[in-house]
Design an enzyme around this catalytic site. Structure first.
Site, PDB file in Angstrom:
ATOM      1  CE  LYS A 154     -19.649  37.442 -17.102  1.00 53.42           C
ATOM      2  NZ  LYS A 154     -19.319  38.658 -16.337  1.00 53.42           N
ATOM      3  NE  ARG A 190     -12.616  42.289 -16.152  1.00 45.21           N
ATOM      4  CZ  ARG A 190     -12.382  43.372 -15.401  1.00 45.21           C
ATOM      5  NH1 ARG A 190     -11.166  43.659 -14.982  1.00 45.21           N
ATOM      6  NH2 ARG A 190     -13.379  44.165 -15.049  1.00 45.21           N
ATOM      7  CB  CYS A 213     -45.749  25.293 -23.293  1.00 43.34           C
ATOM      8  SG  CYS A 213     -47.378  25.661 -23.960  1.00 43.34           S
ATOM      9  CG  ASP A 266     -41.310  20.658 -22.426  1.00 43.70           C
ATOM     10  OD1 ASP A 266     -40.217  20.946 -21.914  1.00 43.70           O
ATOM     11  OD2 ASP A 266     -42.239  20.109 -21.812  1.00 43.70           O
ATOM     12  CG  HIS A 325     -16.742  44.920 -13.322  1.00 44.56           C
ATOM     13  ND1 HIS A 325     -16.358  44.749 -14.636  1.00 44.56           N
ATOM     14  CD2 HIS A 325     -18.045  44.525 -13.259  1.00 44.56           C
ATOM     15  CE1 HIS A 325     -17.376  44.258 -15.336  1.00 44.56           C
ATOM     16  NE2 HIS A 325     -18.415  44.120 -14.522  1.00 44.56           N
ATOM     17  NE  ARG A 366     -20.225  42.473  -9.714  1.00 44.47           N
ATOM     18  CZ  ARG A 366     -20.322  42.133 -10.994  1.00 44.47           C
ATOM     19  NH1 ARG A 366     -21.495  42.011 -11.559  1.00 44.47           N
ATOM     20  NH2 ARG A 366     -19.256  41.898 -11.724  1.00 44.47           N
ATOM     21  CE1 TYR A 396     -50.842  23.748 -19.711  1.00 42.82           C
ATOM     22  CE2 TYR A 396     -48.793  24.738 -20.502  1.00 42.82           C
ATOM     23  CZ  TYR A 396     -49.509  23.628 -20.053  1.00 42.82           C
ATOM     24  OH  TYR A 396     -48.890  22.421 -19.949  1.00 42.82           O
TER      25      TYR A 396
END
Ligand SMILES: *Cc1c(COP(=O)(O)O)cnc(C)c1O
Length: 384
Positions: free
Chosen positions: A41, A224, A315, A317, A168, A139, A268
């Site tokens: 996943k 799993r 930042c 990028d 689980h 869950r 920044y």
């Protein structure tokens, strides 16, 4: 020490030999007959689901699991023919696509069964499903009572086949094993009741990575593993080390160098002020690539096998690092954010510690614009 190519300044390498090593380590814990359902996943925890699944299929793994319908369809479209279980929530509207792509649903509540059974009519044999029982994760899943009641549903017997039963575990990597033992006991009690009613379930599974190591009686017919395949674990320190190799390294390339005077600021909001004349390297990776903004002022990277601290805010990028103490850094030089360089290494668990998370989040957060390069050289990622 230049990058493999400045055409590709920021990239992840995925070492398939390390993946194979980790799989063989996992198998050592299993009793004969117990198989691996590989958890791929979240793009195989950031490693690239298609390539990871194909590599594992070549190593005779016949069961895969993803979180969502889309993830399953992507694997089918890439040609994976093995069984693929969709672990996550399933919505009625998704059922036609699920069946068209021969994906195995995990069913966690009753109301979806009639729709599923009707859609499965288009399929020649009874359609395989796995049922999930909630034993303490809080869950998805049926309560044990609900699950026993569902087994009386005639639809289940005619059009659908209960191929799998799962639960689980919530605390398999916790320091105390009592809670997990109670979950396993509740699951076993339910399986026993099903057996008494004449159900034989071919695939029974409960164990994630931590439970594979710590709770052999939770292995059943399938385990799993996710994180251990990728070379990490979150086991308590008292457990013998499972000897895994991190599969992924994350690298970038020095884009620019600049010397700034004492008192000058970087990035920044001016949160980094140079305490001395400082050499700053600009690196083309940022939070859009999954290099978390929370690493601002906390993280380090490796240049020439030495740690260079991040200067100022990460930042979108780019990041800037302080290389004042590393002599003669050049533009074009390779920088390691996750991985080994020379005698030093920074792995995803250390990055996770810096920002109070787990290696899972660091790995699966690596962004889609970072190309993944696959290598199968049989070298140890910790000792290249
Ligand atoms: C993600 C997941 C796993 C794998 O867990 P790891 O801790 O990565 O081994 C196993 N089972 C289910 C249901 C999951 O969602």
């Amino acid at each position: 020490m230049t990058s493999i190519s400045t055409l590709l300044p920021t990239y992840a390498t995925v070492n398939l030999a390390a993946l194979a090593h980790n799989l063989s380590r996992i198998k050592r814990y299993l009793s004969p007959g117990c198989e691996v359902m590989a958890i791929v996943k979240a793009n195989a925890y950031g490693h690239g689901a298609v390539e990871i699944a194909q590599s594992l299929a070549r190593q005779n793994i016949g069961q895969f699991a993803v979180a969502s319908l889309d993830e399953g369809i992507a694997l089918r479209q890439a040609g994976l023919s093995e069984s693929i279980v969709v672990l996550g929530a399933l919505f009625e509207e998704q059922i036609p696509d699920l069946i068209a792509h021969r994906l195995t649903p995990v069913v966690s509540d009753g109301p979806i069964l009639p729709t599923l059974a009707k859609a499965a009519l288009s399929h020649p044999a009874p359609y395989p499903i796995h049922l999930k029982v909630e034993t303490g994760m809080g869950r998805l899943g049926f309560s044990p009572e609900e699950l026993l009641a569902v087994l009386d549903n005639p639809l289940l017997l005619s059009h659908l086949q209960v191929e799998g039963m799962m639960t689980h575990l919530a605390d398999a990597d916790g320091s105390d094993s009592d809670y997990t033992e109670r979950q396993i006991a509740a699951f076993q009690a339910l399986l026993e009741q099903m057996r008494q009613r004449g159900f034989t379930i071919p695939l029974v599974h409960a164990a994630n990575s931590a439970a594979i190591v710590r709770f052999p009686h939770a292995h059943f017919s399938l385990v799993r593993p996710g994180i251990m395949l990728y070379g990490y674990h979150t086991l308590p320190a008292t457990i013998p080390d499972p000897d895994l190799r991190p599969v992924l390294s994350l690298r970038t390339t020095v884009a620019q160098l600049r010397t700034i005077p004492q008192g000058a600021t970087v990035s920044y909001n001016k949160t980094f002020t140079a305490k001395r004349q400082t050499r700053i390297a600009v690196l083309p990776i940022g939070y859009a690539d999954g290099y978390s903004r929370r690493l601002s002022h906390r993280g380090s990277v490796l240049i020439q096998g030495r740690r260079a601290p991040i200067a100022g805010l990460v930042c979108m990028d780019m990041i800037m690092v302080d290389v004042t103490d590393i002599a003669s850094v050049q533009v074009g030089e390779t920088v390691t954010l996750i991985g080994r360089q020379g005698q030093e290494s920074i792995w995803a668990d250390e990055v996770a510690d810096w920002i109070g998370t787990i290696p899972y989040e660091v790995l699966c957060g690596i962004g889609s614009r970072v190309p993944r390069l696959y290598e199968s050289a049989a070298r140890d990622a910790r000792n290249p």
